[in-house]
Scaffold this active site. Structure first.
Site, mmCIF file in Angstrom:
data_model
loop_
_atom_site.group_PDB
_atom_site.id
_atom_site.type_symbol
_atom_site.label_atom_id
_atom_site.label_comp_id
_atom_site.label_asym_id
_atom_site.label_seq_id
_atom_site.Cartn_x
_atom_site.Cartn_y
_atom_site.Cartn_z
ATOM 1 N N SER A 14 32.505 27.024 26.368
ATOM 2 C CA SER A 14 33.425 26.740 24.823
ATOM 3 C C SER A 14 33.469 25.531 24.868
ATOM 4 O O SER A 14 34.263 24.808 25.262
ATOM 5 C CB SER A 14 33.453 27.604 24.106
ATOM 6 O OG SER A 14 34.934 28.297 24.671
ATOM 7 N N ARG A 92 32.508 32.160 40.079
ATOM 8 C CA ARG A 92 32.027 32.463 41.550
ATOM 9 C C ARG A 92 33.331 32.462 42.291
ATOM 10 O O ARG A 92 34.158 31.363 41.564
ATOM 11 C CB ARG A 92 30.912 31.925 41.642
ATOM 12 C CG ARG A 92 29.037 32.191 41.684
ATOM 13 C CD ARG A 92 28.374 30.671 42.127
ATOM 14 N NE ARG A 92 28.602 30.951 43.286
ATOM 15 C CZ ARG A 92 28.297 31.929 44.384
ATOM 16 N NH1 ARG A 92 27.691 32.874 44.211
ATOM 17 N NH2 ARG A 92 28.365 31.980 45.699
ATOM 18 N N HIS A 110 42.287 29.593 32.962
ATOM 19 C CA HIS A 110 42.233 31.335 32.947
ATOM 20 C C HIS A 110 42.638 32.225 31.829
ATOM 21 O O HIS A 110 44.007 31.231 31.663
ATOM 22 C CB HIS A 110 42.716 31.983 34.897
ATOM 23 C CG HIS A 110 42.778 33.614 35.013
ATOM 24 N ND1 HIS A 110 41.031 33.661 35.141
ATOM 25 C CD2 HIS A 110 43.805 34.182 34.597
ATOM 26 C CE1 HIS A 110 41.764 35.298 34.632
ATOM 27 N NE2 HIS A 110 42.687 35.639 34.118
ATOM 28 N N ASP A 142 42.814 27.160 44.238
ATOM 29 C CA ASP A 142 42.776 26.900 46.059
ATOM 30 C C ASP A 142 41.812 28.114 47.070
ATOM 31 O O ASP A 142 41.269 28.675 46.045
ATOM 32 C CB ASP A 142 44.220 27.033 46.712
ATOM 33 C CG ASP A 142 44.984 28.891 46.117
ATOM 34 O OD1 ASP A 142 44.279 29.675 45.750
ATOM 35 O OD2 ASP A 142 46.553 29.036 46.315
ATOM 36 N N ASP A 146 42.710 32.625 41.139
ATOM 37 C CA ASP A 146 43.144 32.633 40.344
ATOM 38 C C ASP A 146 44.402 32.380 40.709
ATOM 39 O O ASP A 146 45.526 32.754 40.096
ATOM 40 C CB ASP A 146 43.398 33.222 39.028
ATOM 41 C CG ASP A 146 42.103 33.599 38.574
ATOM 42 O OD1 ASP A 146 41.411 32.455 38.201
ATOM 43 O OD2 ASP A 146 41.398 35.054 37.712
#
Ligand code: GAR
Length: 205
Positions: A14, A92, A110, A142, A146
């Site tokens: 989405s 991943r 996130h 990075d 998260d």
């Protein structure tokens, strides 16, 4: 010239679709989704991309060492001449190779107000912790999970009668909104980075 965005996803798609809509509607000006890559065969997001006529690649990750896999994804993105990589429900971890290869050009969305509740099932973590506010975060990626510099956040109030599903749905609507805003901002280059802070290009001058 049209800016070329690559989306990596593992599931529903989405957020990918929200970005595709925003490109088509000019909310992200002069940009297009040039490629959608999934590590999962049968990810609904891949069907959504195909339905829109957007090029897709399914690159199964099973049995491959992380960097070996990421080199295949990077090659596909290079071939599609992608300049910005957007993770959209991509489940991943990225290898240091991949992060360096697209340094400063990878964004993630996130479903929590980071640094609270990184990792899986962020909305469930927030509800179980008992916070009164949660939300979502778009950040640069990075090597850590998260964890990169935060570009935009949106807060969502937690209601007493919320379930994981109802809270997730209200957060998702905000995800779609701020991901578009963040991508536009990054493509425009209207920001600067000071330490961990992503600031408006004009701020502090
Ligand atoms: C979204 O809620 C996104 O924030 C989350 O997965 C969902 C994907 O939905 N991502 C993460 O939890 C990453 N740590 P979508 O496939 O419909 O965009």
């Amino acid at each position: 010239m049209t800016r070329r965005i690559g989306v990596l996803l593992s599931g529903r798609g989405s957020n990918f679709e929200a970005l595709a809509e925003s490109c088509a509607a000019g909310r992200i000006p002069d940009a297009e989704i040039a490629l959608v890559v999934s590590n999962r065969e049968g990810a609904p997001g891949i069907d959504r991309a195909r339905a829109r006529g957007i090029p897709t690649r399914v690159i199964p990750s099973k049995g491959l060492e992380r960097e070996t896999y990421d080199r295949q994804v990077a090659a596909a993105l290079d071939e599609a001449r992608v300049e910005l990589v957007c993770l959209a429900g991509y489940m991943r971890l990225l290898s240091p190779f991949f992060v360096a290869r697209f340094s400063g050009r990878i964004l993630n969305i996130h479903p929590s107000l980071l640094p609270a509740f990184p990792g899986l099932e962020a909305q469930r973590q927030a509800l179980e912790h008992g916070v009164k506010w949660s939300g979502c975060t778009v950040h640069f990626v990075d090597e850590n999970l998260d964890a990169g510099p935060i570009i935009l956040q949106a807060a969502v109030a937690v209601r007493d009668d919320d379930t994981v599903e109802t809270l997730s749905a209200r957060i998702l609507a905000e995800e779609h909104r701020i991901y578009t805003e963040a991508v536009r901002m990054v493509l425009e280059g209207s920001y600067r980075i000071a330490g961990r802070r992503v600031l408006s290009a004009a701020a502090g001058r």
